[in-house]
Scaffold this motif. Structure first.
Motif, PDB file in Angstrom:
ATOM      1  N   THR A 116       0.832  -1.206   0.000  1.00 16.03           N
ATOM      2  CA  THR A 116       0.000   0.000   0.000  1.00 16.03           C
ATOM      3  C   THR A 116       0.865   1.255   0.000  1.00 16.03           C
ATOM      4  OG1 THR A 116      -1.730  -1.186   1.213  1.00 16.03           O
ATOM      5  CG2 THR A 116      -1.848   1.224   1.201  1.00 16.03           C
ATOM      6  N   ALA A 167       2.305   1.672  -3.463  1.00 18.60           N
ATOM      7  CA  ALA A 167       1.308   2.181  -4.407  1.00 18.60           C
ATOM      8  C   ALA A 167       1.085   3.676  -4.221  1.00 18.60           C
ATOM      9  CB  ALA A 167      -0.003   1.419  -4.245  1.00 18.60           C
ATOM     10  N   GLN A 223       1.665   6.782  -7.434  1.00 22.91           N
ATOM     11  CA  GLN A 223       0.333   7.127  -7.923  1.00 22.91           C
ATOM     12  C   GLN A 223       0.370   7.885  -9.243  1.00 22.91           C
ATOM     13  OE1 GLN A 223      -1.816   9.152  -4.805  1.00 22.91           O
ATOM     14  NE2 GLN A 223      -2.545   7.228  -3.916  1.00 22.91           N
ATOM     15  N   SER A 279       6.375   1.905 -13.034  1.00 25.97           N
ATOM     16  CA  SER A 279       5.600   1.615 -11.824  1.00 25.97           C
ATOM     17  C   SER A 279       5.205   0.143 -11.774  1.00 25.97           C
ATOM     18  CB  SER A 279       4.357   2.510 -11.758  1.00 25.97           C
ATOM     19  OG  SER A 279       3.524   2.298 -12.881  1.00 25.97           O
ATOM     20  N   CYS A 280       4.874  -0.438 -12.914  1.00 21.47           N
ATOM     21  CA  CYS A 280       4.521  -1.860 -12.965  1.00 21.47           C
ATOM     22  C   CYS A 280       5.742  -2.722 -12.632  1.00 21.47           C
ATOM     23  CB  CYS A 280       3.980  -2.209 -14.346  1.00 21.47           C
ATOM     24  SG  CYS A 280       3.555  -3.962 -14.538  1.00 21.47           S
ATOM     25  N   LYS A 319       6.436  -2.793  -8.960  1.00 21.79           N
ATOM     26  CA  LYS A 319       5.521  -3.685  -8.239  1.00 21.79           C
ATOM     27  C   LYS A 319       5.964  -5.138  -8.398  1.00 21.79           C
ATOM     28  CE  LYS A 319       1.555  -0.583  -8.702  1.00 21.79           C
ATOM     29  NZ  LYS A 319       0.250  -0.366  -9.370  1.00 21.79           N
ATOM     30  N   GLU A 349      -2.064  -8.302  -9.515  1.00 27.26           N
ATOM     31  CA  GLU A 349      -1.544  -7.017  -9.040  1.00 27.26           C
ATOM     32  C   GLU A 349      -0.913  -6.176 -10.138  1.00 27.26           C
ATOM     33  OE1 GLU A 349      -2.109  -5.991  -6.095  1.00 27.26           O
ATOM     34  OE2 GLU A 349      -2.898  -7.853  -5.252  1.00 27.26           O
ATOM     35  N   CYS A 350      -0.321  -6.833 -11.150  1.00 29.34           N
ATOM     36  CA  CYS A 350       0.434  -6.092 -12.174  1.00 29.34           C
ATOM     37  C   CYS A 350      -0.137  -6.243 -13.575  1.00 29.34           C
ATOM     38  CB  CYS A 350       1.900  -6.540 -12.169  1.00 29.34           C
ATOM     39  SG  CYS A 350       2.691  -6.458 -10.554  1.00 29.34           S
TER      40      CYS A 350
END
Length: 322
Positions: free
Chosen positions: A4, A7, A11, A78-79, A82, A100-101
């Motif tokens: 969290t 993330a 953003q 960003s991916c 993760k 999630e990705c």
């Protein structure tokens, strides 16, 4: 950091860029390969990450991924971050990465796991270290990593792995070996274990000459005891290391023989950095892929300034005039 928190820090494209620059994953300055002038960081909607490098002279563009660990990937930064997070905390199952990705290609998932194992390997290549030393005990042992279950099924050539573990420092080593004879194992002991170490082993005949190479040698006869009643010598710690390493192998439903060594390297990396795996892997990525003001090839065709947002264009023109 949990998923969290990550993330929240990813953003927006701006937040993702700041996150990467603080960790030296993306450069803060670049120079154009064509003309040698400084490039400016500007917004560009057509780029997947929202930003690109724009030459202040010839006005060419290139991706912020260029020259980084993220190069040549169609995934957004960003991916990828993760994916790295899930891998670091051992949650990178195909199901999790898909949920999630949004990754659907098994080949893509396997490739990124291999890339991260390569980072672990690069760390140990940059930081070779011997374990043990005077006053330390290092337990050594060898184990087979693939065999037929219940002696049923097709014949398999056994893959032997030799390892050692220092219980005091909680550090060890693993290496695949073609066989278990003295000519193979003794040079590895010299490579990974410091002279003056007390080496503890079972009574396998290949270890009979360990005491003559600058090491103190203790043995435990496993047919009688797991802990020698006189010297208190034991190999329980290295045996536990085998158990943990093989649990990971079973969790992956076996591993490709050609990649077994990289899995062992990943295991040792996790033993060393398991408390902060995400921060550690990002640090090691930055060390393997240093970013700076080096000249970069231009990969995106020149476009007119009118395609820039007004804010980015104004900022770029101010930088050029200054």
């Amino acid at each position: 950091m949990n998923i969290t928190n990550l993330a929240d820090q990813l953003q927006t494209p701006e937040a993702t860029l700041n996150f990467c620059q603080k960790r030296k994953l993306v450069a803060e300055e670049k120079r154009c390969l064509h003309c040698g002038q400084d490039c400016l960081l500007a917004k560009r909607a057509s780029l997947s990450d929202g930003y690109g490098w724009r030459c202040s002279s010839c006005r060419c563009w290139t991706s912020i991924k260029n020259g980084t660990f993220f190069s040549y990937s169609r995934l957004t930064i960003s991916c990828i971050l993760k994916v790295i997070y899930l891998w670091a905390f051992e949650m990178a199952s195909t199901k999790n990465l898909h949920r999630e990705c949004g990754l659907r290609s098994r080949h893509t998932i396997v490739d990124w796991k291999n890339f991260l194992r390569d980072i672990c390997r690069d760390y140990f290549l940059r930081n070779p270290r011997q374990i043990g030393g005077p006053g330390h005990m290092v337990e050594i042992d060898e184990s087979v990593f693939n065999r037929r279950k219940h002696n049923v099924g097709r014949l398999l050539t056994p893959v032997w792995v030799f390892g050692g573990y220092d219980p005091a420092e909680k550090e060890g080593f693993l290496a695949t070996v073609p066989n278990r004879n003295a000519e193979t194992l003794l040079p590895l002991i010299k490579k990974y274990v410091l002279p003056g170490t007390t080496v503890v082993s079972d009574c396998w005949r290949a270890y009979s000459k360990v005491g003559g190479d600058g090491y103190h040698h203790l043995t435990v006869n496993h047919s009688l005891n797991f802990v020698d009643p006189v010297t208190q010598a034991t190999t329980n710690h290295v045996e536990r290391m085998w158990k943990e390493a093989k649990q990971g192998n079973k969790r992956e439903c076996g591993t490709n023989r050609e990649l077994l060594e990289t899995y062992l390297i990943e295991f040792m990396w996790r033993k060393k950095f398991g408390r902060q795996p995400f921060d550690s892997i990002l640090t090691h990525i930055a060390e393997s892929y240093p970013v700076g003001k080096e000249e970069l090839p231009i990969t995106i065709a020149t476009s007119s300034p009118s395609t820039l947002s007004s804010e980015a264009l104004q900022k770029s023109e101010e930088n050029i005039s200054s």
